[in-house]
Design an enzyme around this catalytic site. Sequence first.
Site, PDB file in Angstrom:
ATOM      1  N   CYS A 138      50.217  44.783 -69.271  1.00  0.00           N
ATOM      2  CA  CYS A 138      50.787  43.544 -68.737  1.00  0.00           C
ATOM      3  C   CYS A 138      52.286  43.687 -68.564  1.00  0.00           C
ATOM      4  O   CYS A 138      53.050  43.606 -69.539  1.00  0.00           O
ATOM      5  CB  CYS A 138      50.461  42.373 -69.672  1.00  0.00           C
ATOM      6  SG  CYS A 138      51.214  40.818 -69.166  1.00  0.00           S
ATOM      7  N   CYS A 141      54.271  40.517 -69.539  1.00  0.00           N
ATOM      8  CA  CYS A 141      54.370  40.327 -70.992  1.00  0.00           C
ATOM      9  C   CYS A 141      55.405  41.254 -71.614  1.00  0.00           C
ATOM     10  O   CYS A 141      56.180  40.846 -72.482  1.00  0.00           O
ATOM     11  CB  CYS A 141      53.018  40.590 -71.655  1.00  0.00           C
ATOM     12  SG  CYS A 141      51.634  39.695 -70.959  1.00  0.00           S
ATOM     13  N   ASP A 142      55.411  42.514 -71.198  1.00  0.00           N
ATOM     14  CA  ASP A 142      56.155  43.546 -71.928  1.00  0.00           C
ATOM     15  C   ASP A 142      57.285  44.211 -71.149  1.00  0.00           C
ATOM     16  O   ASP A 142      58.026  45.022 -71.705  1.00  0.00           O
ATOM     17  CB  ASP A 142      55.184  44.639 -72.393  1.00  0.00           C
ATOM     18  CG  ASP A 142      54.103  44.080 -73.312  1.00  0.00           C
ATOM     19  OD1 ASP A 142      54.415  43.164 -74.084  1.00  0.00           O
ATOM     20  OD2 ASP A 142      52.956  44.561 -73.244  1.00  0.00           O
TER      21      ASP A 142
END
Length: 311
Positions: A138, A141-142
Amino acid sequence: MAEEKQTKFDVIVIGAGPGGMTAALYASRANLSVLMLDRGIYGGNLNNTATIENYTGFKSVKGPELAEKMYQGAVQFGAQYAYGTVQQLMVDGEWKKVATDMGETYQAKVVVIATGSSQRHLGVDGEEEYGGRGVSYCAVCDGAFFKDQHVVVVGGGDSAVEEGTYLAGLASKVSILVRKDHLRAQPVLQEQAKQHQNIEFIFNTSVTKINGDDKKVQSVDTVNNQTHEKGQMQTDGVFIYVGSVPMTKPFAGLGILDNQGWVKTDSLMRTSVPGIFAIGDVRETPLRQVATAVGDGAIAGQQLYHYLQGK
């Protein structure tokens, strides 16, 4: 005296992504009692998507923003929402029982499966070991953890190219490793990616191992799929987008899955078990997009009403 918790509903929707929320909207608007169950926050993969440019009504919209708008629509007619990972779906006559990891068992005459799919893993050494320590599925997300660093993206489809483009705004360099000699991504996504000078495409290349220092990722081992030449690339992070797998383990005993685990339905979203419908990315379908999930949810929402009315 505490109010007894409601456990019986007309409809239970398992999964609160775009399709699940649409089905809940249609069902609750028809004055049916509806429970949406999800293992996390509503929105599903929308929450992992930076920008959506192919959903009608929006020139461009952030995934989490669209998720919030859909949720507000889904609950406006009384649909309820609860956390819980479904462990098992059982059929008991006209009732379906849904057991969760929270120790709850809910019942309904209709169940809509909208559990979606998850990112497929490469299955190479180091992948699981460095999960959360440089290996990610992701970018939204990261990606911020890799600001001004070099990252590798594995894959050649829409997700790989789209997320690689997102990462190009954060990382110093993005190397997209493509197993074949061409990209499968939509042309518009390819053109967007090629506008970023810090993106490179490396074709005919597979990752065979992910290496690190026991703390974080440091490099990947590669192989050229034409020449069989082996190599190694230094990198700070590996983002993997090599397809999806259906999240259907709780439904394996119902006889509604194909040999790859996708739920089989007809054009009205009905499975072979009366009263059980399936929609969105979990279904055996040629296209998995927000728009198709919403369409599936609308059809299921109408058809389940007819089912309950005995039509």
